[in-house]
Design an enzyme around this catalytic site. Structure first.
Site, short mmCIF file in Angstrom:
data_model
loop_
_atom_site.label_atom_id
_atom_site.label_comp_id
_atom_site.label_asym_id
_atom_site.label_seq_id
_atom_site.Cartn_x
_atom_site.Cartn_y
_atom_site.Cartn_z
CB SER A 48 57.76 24.22 49.49
OG SER A 48 58.74 23.19 49.57
CG ASP A 201 54.88 15.75 47.99
OD1 ASP A 201 55.01 15.28 49.14
OD2 ASP A 201 54.88 16.97 47.75
CG HIS A 204 56.14 19.39 50.31
ND1 HIS A 204 56.22 18.88 49.03
CD2 HIS A 204 56.85 20.54 50.32
CE1 HIS A 204 56.94 19.71 48.28
NE2 HIS A 204 57.33 20.71 49.04
#
Length: 229
Positions: A48, A201, A204
Site C-alpha cells: 500500500s 490511521d 500511511h
C-alpha cells in the site's frame, strides 16, 4: 532513534521502529541520462505504501515520483506495482509476469504486511531473496527499501527482521535504504514528530508525507539509473 509501535490488525502493518536509519546511497548523482541515454522504465514492486493507499489519484508515491523525475529532466518512468495488503510472498508470486520487457530496474518495498501477520523473518528473507534472485537473472538493478520490526515481537525477532534487508542488499549488490518511513524524516525520534505527514490511521503517509519521501527517494532513483549499463 527509536519509534515504538504496537502492531494491530489494520490495513497495513507497518507501524514500526525507525532506528539507526542508514542510507547507503549518499553519493553524488547526476541527472539521469548522463550515463544512460535511452528512456528508462523502473518497476516499483510493493504494497500500500507504493500503491498510494488512501490518497487521490496523482498524490501517491509513484505519481509524485514521476513528477519529481520529470522536473529533474530525467527520461525515467516508474510503473506502479503496488498492491495494498501484499506480503513479500505475494510480491514474489506476481513478479515474473509483472516484469515486462521494457523494465530496466526495480524498486522493492515489501515486508510491512509480513509484520502484521507475525511471519518469521526467515520467511520474509526467503521471499525477498527470491525477488532479488529473479532480478539478478534478468540483470535488473534493484533499490531495496527496508522495513523495521517493532519491539513487541522481542529483540531476537527485531534483529533478524531488521538485518535481512541490508544483508540481502549486500549479498545481491542491491542499493539499499534502511526504512521507508525514514524517508519522511530521518531525524525524528518520536512518532508524534511525523504525525502531520501521516493519514488518520497513523500508518500511511498523507500527500505531504509522500512528497517528503519522494524528495529523499528521487536522488536515489537517479543513482540507480546512472548505474545502468
Amino acid at each position: 532513534m527509536v519509534f515504538s509501535f504496537i502492531l494491530s490488525p489494520v490495513a497495513y502493518g507497518a507501524k514500526c521502529c525507525i532506528r539507526n536509519l542508514t542510507f547507503t546511497l549518499a553519493l553524488p548523482f547526476s541527472v539521469a541520462g548522463a550515463a544512460y541515454a535511452e528512456p528508462v522504465t523502473i518497476f516499483a514492486l510493493g504494497d500500500s505504501l507504493t500503491a498510494g493507499y488512501g490518497l487521490p489519484d496523482g498524490e501517491g508515491l509513484v505519481p509524485q515520483l514521476n513528477l519529481w523525475l520529470a522536473e529533474q529532466g530525467a527520461d525515467v518512468t516508474v510503473l506502479n506495482g503496488g498492491v495494498s495488503g501484499d506480503t513479500s510472498a505475494g510480491g514474489l508470486s506476481r513478479l515474473a509476469w509483472s516484469l515486462t520487457p521494457e523494465v530496466d530496474a526495480m524498486i522493492v518495498t515489501l515486508g510491512g504486511n509480513d509484520l502484521l501477520r507475525g511471519l518469521q523473518p526467515s520467511v520474509t528473507r526467503a521471499n525477498i531473496e527470491g525477488i532479488l534472485t529473479e532480478a539478478q537473472v534478468r540483470q535488473l538493478p534493484v533499490l531495496l527499501i527496508g522495513m523495521e520490526a517493532p519491539g513487541n515481537f522481542g529483540p531476537a525477532y527485531k534483529e533478524a527482521f531488521d538485518q535481512l534487508y541490508p544483508e540481502l542488499a549486500a549479498q545481491y549488490g542491491a542499493q539499499h535504504i534502511g526504512s521507508y518511513f525514514g524517508l519522511i524524516d530521518p531525524d525524528a525520534t518520536d512518532p508524534g514528530q511525523i504525525s502531520e505527514f501521516m493519514q488518520a490511521d497513523g500508518i500511511h503517509p498523507n500527500a505531504a508525507g509522500v512528497k517528503r519521501a519522494v524528495e529523499s527517494l528521487g536522488p536515489q532513483i537517479l543513482t540507480l539509473v546512472d548505474h545502468l549499463d
